[in-house]
Design a protein around this motif. Structure first.
Motif, PDB file in Angstrom:
ATOM      1  N   PHE A 172       0.820  -1.208   0.000  1.00 37.08           N
ATOM      2  CA  PHE A 172       0.000   0.000   0.000  1.00 37.08           C
ATOM      3  C   PHE A 172       0.855   1.259   0.000  1.00 37.08           C
ATOM      4  CE2 PHE A 172       1.094  -0.123   4.449  1.00 37.08           C
ATOM      5  CZ  PHE A 172       0.994   1.191   4.907  1.00 37.08           C
ATOM      6  N   THR A 173       0.211   2.348  -0.352  1.00 33.03           N
ATOM      7  CA  THR A 173       0.742   3.688  -0.178  1.00 33.03           C
ATOM      8  C   THR A 173      -0.411   4.589   0.226  1.00 33.03           C
ATOM      9  OG1 THR A 173       1.982   5.504  -1.213  1.00 33.03           O
ATOM     10  CG2 THR A 173       0.414   4.346  -2.607  1.00 33.03           C
ATOM     11  N   SER A 227      -8.986  -5.787  11.082  1.00 35.08           N
ATOM     12  CA  SER A 227      -8.013  -5.005  11.842  1.00 35.08           C
ATOM     13  C   SER A 227      -8.702  -3.795  12.468  1.00 35.08           C
ATOM     14  CB  SER A 227      -6.868  -4.530  10.937  1.00 35.08           C
ATOM     15  OG  SER A 227      -5.962  -3.716  11.657  1.00 35.08           O
ATOM     16  N   LYS A 228      -8.160  -3.318  13.581  1.00 33.65           N
ATOM     17  CA  LYS A 228      -8.632  -2.072  14.196  1.00 33.65           C
ATOM     18  C   LYS A 228      -7.968  -0.865  13.544  1.00 33.65           C
ATOM     19  CE  LYS A 228     -11.229  -3.855  17.510  1.00 33.65           C
ATOM     20  NZ  LYS A 228     -12.690  -3.601  17.585  1.00 33.65           N
ATOM     21  N   THR A 229      -6.920  -1.134  12.738  1.00 33.11           N
ATOM     22  CA  THR A 229      -6.154  -0.073  12.097  1.00 33.11           C
ATOM     23  C   THR A 229      -6.157  -0.282  10.597  1.00 33.11           C
ATOM     24  OG1 THR A 229      -4.713   0.017  14.038  1.00 33.11           O
ATOM     25  CG2 THR A 229      -3.920   1.102  12.042  1.00 33.11           C
ATOM     26  N   LEU A 230      -6.335   0.768   9.822  1.00 27.71           N
ATOM     27  CA  LEU A 230      -6.460   0.638   8.370  1.00 27.71           C
ATOM     28  C   LEU A 230      -5.222   0.042   7.714  1.00 27.71           C
ATOM     29  CD1 LEU A 230      -7.937   1.158   5.690  1.00 27.71           C
ATOM     30  CD2 LEU A 230      -7.025   3.506   5.760  1.00 27.71           C
ATOM     31  N   THR A 231      -4.040   0.468   8.118  1.00 25.59           N
ATOM     32  CA  THR A 231      -2.832   0.131   7.365  1.00 25.59           C
ATOM     33  C   THR A 231      -1.980  -0.978   7.975  1.00 25.59           C
ATOM     34  OG1 THR A 231      -1.572   1.870   8.490  1.00 25.59           O
ATOM     35  CG2 THR A 231      -2.678   2.471   6.422  1.00 25.59           C
ATOM     36  N   SER A 232      -2.459  -1.623   9.039  1.00 20.28           N
ATOM     37  CA  SER A 232      -1.662  -2.689   9.657  1.00 20.28           C
ATOM     38  C   SER A 232      -2.530  -3.542  10.572  1.00 20.28           C
ATOM     39  CB  SER A 232      -0.502  -2.090  10.464  1.00 20.28           C
ATOM     40  OG  SER A 232      -1.003  -1.324  11.544  1.00 20.28           O
TER      41      SER A 232
END
Length: 316
Positions: A172-173, A227-232
């Motif tokens: 991702f970016t 996930s509770k976090t979008l990117t990890s």
């Protein structure tokens, strides 16, 4: 005001509120962006009033001819509406290039100049950039673009000689303006060959629907990771939500009180779907959906009836 008049006025205002709510609900329709063939002729649209029966738009013609990248394909078109009011689209430009296509539009008809975003150019051994998608994080006013790439030599434990030895993971970016981008990073390593991710946020969690691309033994199904976090922090993938067939290209929307995941039954050359009220228990509803002949996977989104009418007239 008498008690009788008060009750009458209250009921009348309640009726008007319900009518307004119904009109708001009825003012939206479902739009499906997709490609045909190998993606040579670009962007196609279909629409639906009920989320199940889909009609082709523009007589099946292309709304945007691809110009980005060397091979100039437009596969897997993903469109979202951003916080700036524009529609943002990314797509696969090639089977083997190290970047993806991007364009924006105010109305799904008139598109900006197409850009090639070289998101994997820094990886000497990257083989491809497949099925990119965008998620808009309203809280951070940031867009995450994510996709699947095979990098030669990575994750040898899941390497197979079948299907040209592709062995994908998700990367991702992020960007706020589609001009500057964060360094490409790993998004999801599930312990298997993974492609075709799409994300929704529900109940404070991010749910990513992905395809298990394992060939030996064959999986080729859609699973969910959270996930509770979008990117990890995405969890191990759950059990398959699709059936005894090969499925890819999931896209998700709410139809009434059900979540519906549409996907490409690419061996059978038709579209399928599963539905759920709770995002846990899924029912196959493939026999209830009907898409235009030749539809390949893309993205579902909701648009206004005014936008639909403009799309109907655009290719007349």
């Amino acid at each position: 005001m008498s008690k009788t008049n008060f009750i009458f006025t209250f009921l009348f205002l309640l009726f008007l509120h319900q009518e307004s709510a119904a009109q708001t609900s009825d003012s939206e329709v479902y739009l499906f962006s997709y490609f045909t063939g190998n993606g040579e002729d670009g962007l196609h649209y279909a629409y639906s009033l009920d989320g199940y029966q889909w009609e082709v738009l523009g007589g099946g013609g292309s709304y945007l001819i691809p110009t980005a990248g060397g091979d100039k394909l437009m596969r897997d078109p993903c469109i979202i509406k951003g916080g700036d009011g524009l529609y943002h689209m990314v797509w696969t430009v090639s089977w083997n290039e190290k970047g993806l296509g991007y364009a924006s539009s105010p109305d799904l008809i008139h598109w900006s100049r197409q850009k090639f975003l070289p998101v994997m150019e820094h990886e000497a051994n990257a083989r491809n950039t497949w099925a990119p998608e965008i998620f808009y994080d309203a809280k951070e006013d940031t867009y995450m673009i994510f996709w699947s790439t095979t990098i030669r030599g990575r994750y040898p434990e899941t390497q197979s000689d079948a299907e040209d030895a592709y062995n994908h993971r998700k990367y991702f970016t992020t960007t706020k303006d589609f001009k500057s981008f964060s360094p490409t990073a790993l998004l999801y390593e599930p312990g298997f060959n993974v492609i075709d991710g799409t994300i929704i946020k529900e109940g404070g969690e991010y749910l990513m629907f992905v395809k298990d691309e394992t060939r030996e033994p064959a999986q080729k199904n859609i699973r969910i990771t959270k996930s509770k976090t979008l990117t990890s922090g995405y969890s191990p993938a759950g059990t398959p939500i699709t059936g005894n067939y090969w499925a890819e290209g999931p896209t998700v929307t709410k139809v009434g009180d059900h979540w519906v995941v549409y996907f490409d039954k690419y061996i059978e050359k038709n579209m399928g779907a599963v539905a759920s009220k709770d995002l846990v228990n899924w029912t196959d509803v493939s026999d209830k959906v009907k898409f235009p002949k030749g539809t390949r996977h893309g993205t579902v989104l909701k648009i206004s009836k005014a936008e639909l009418n403009a799309l109907k007239e655009a290719l007349l």
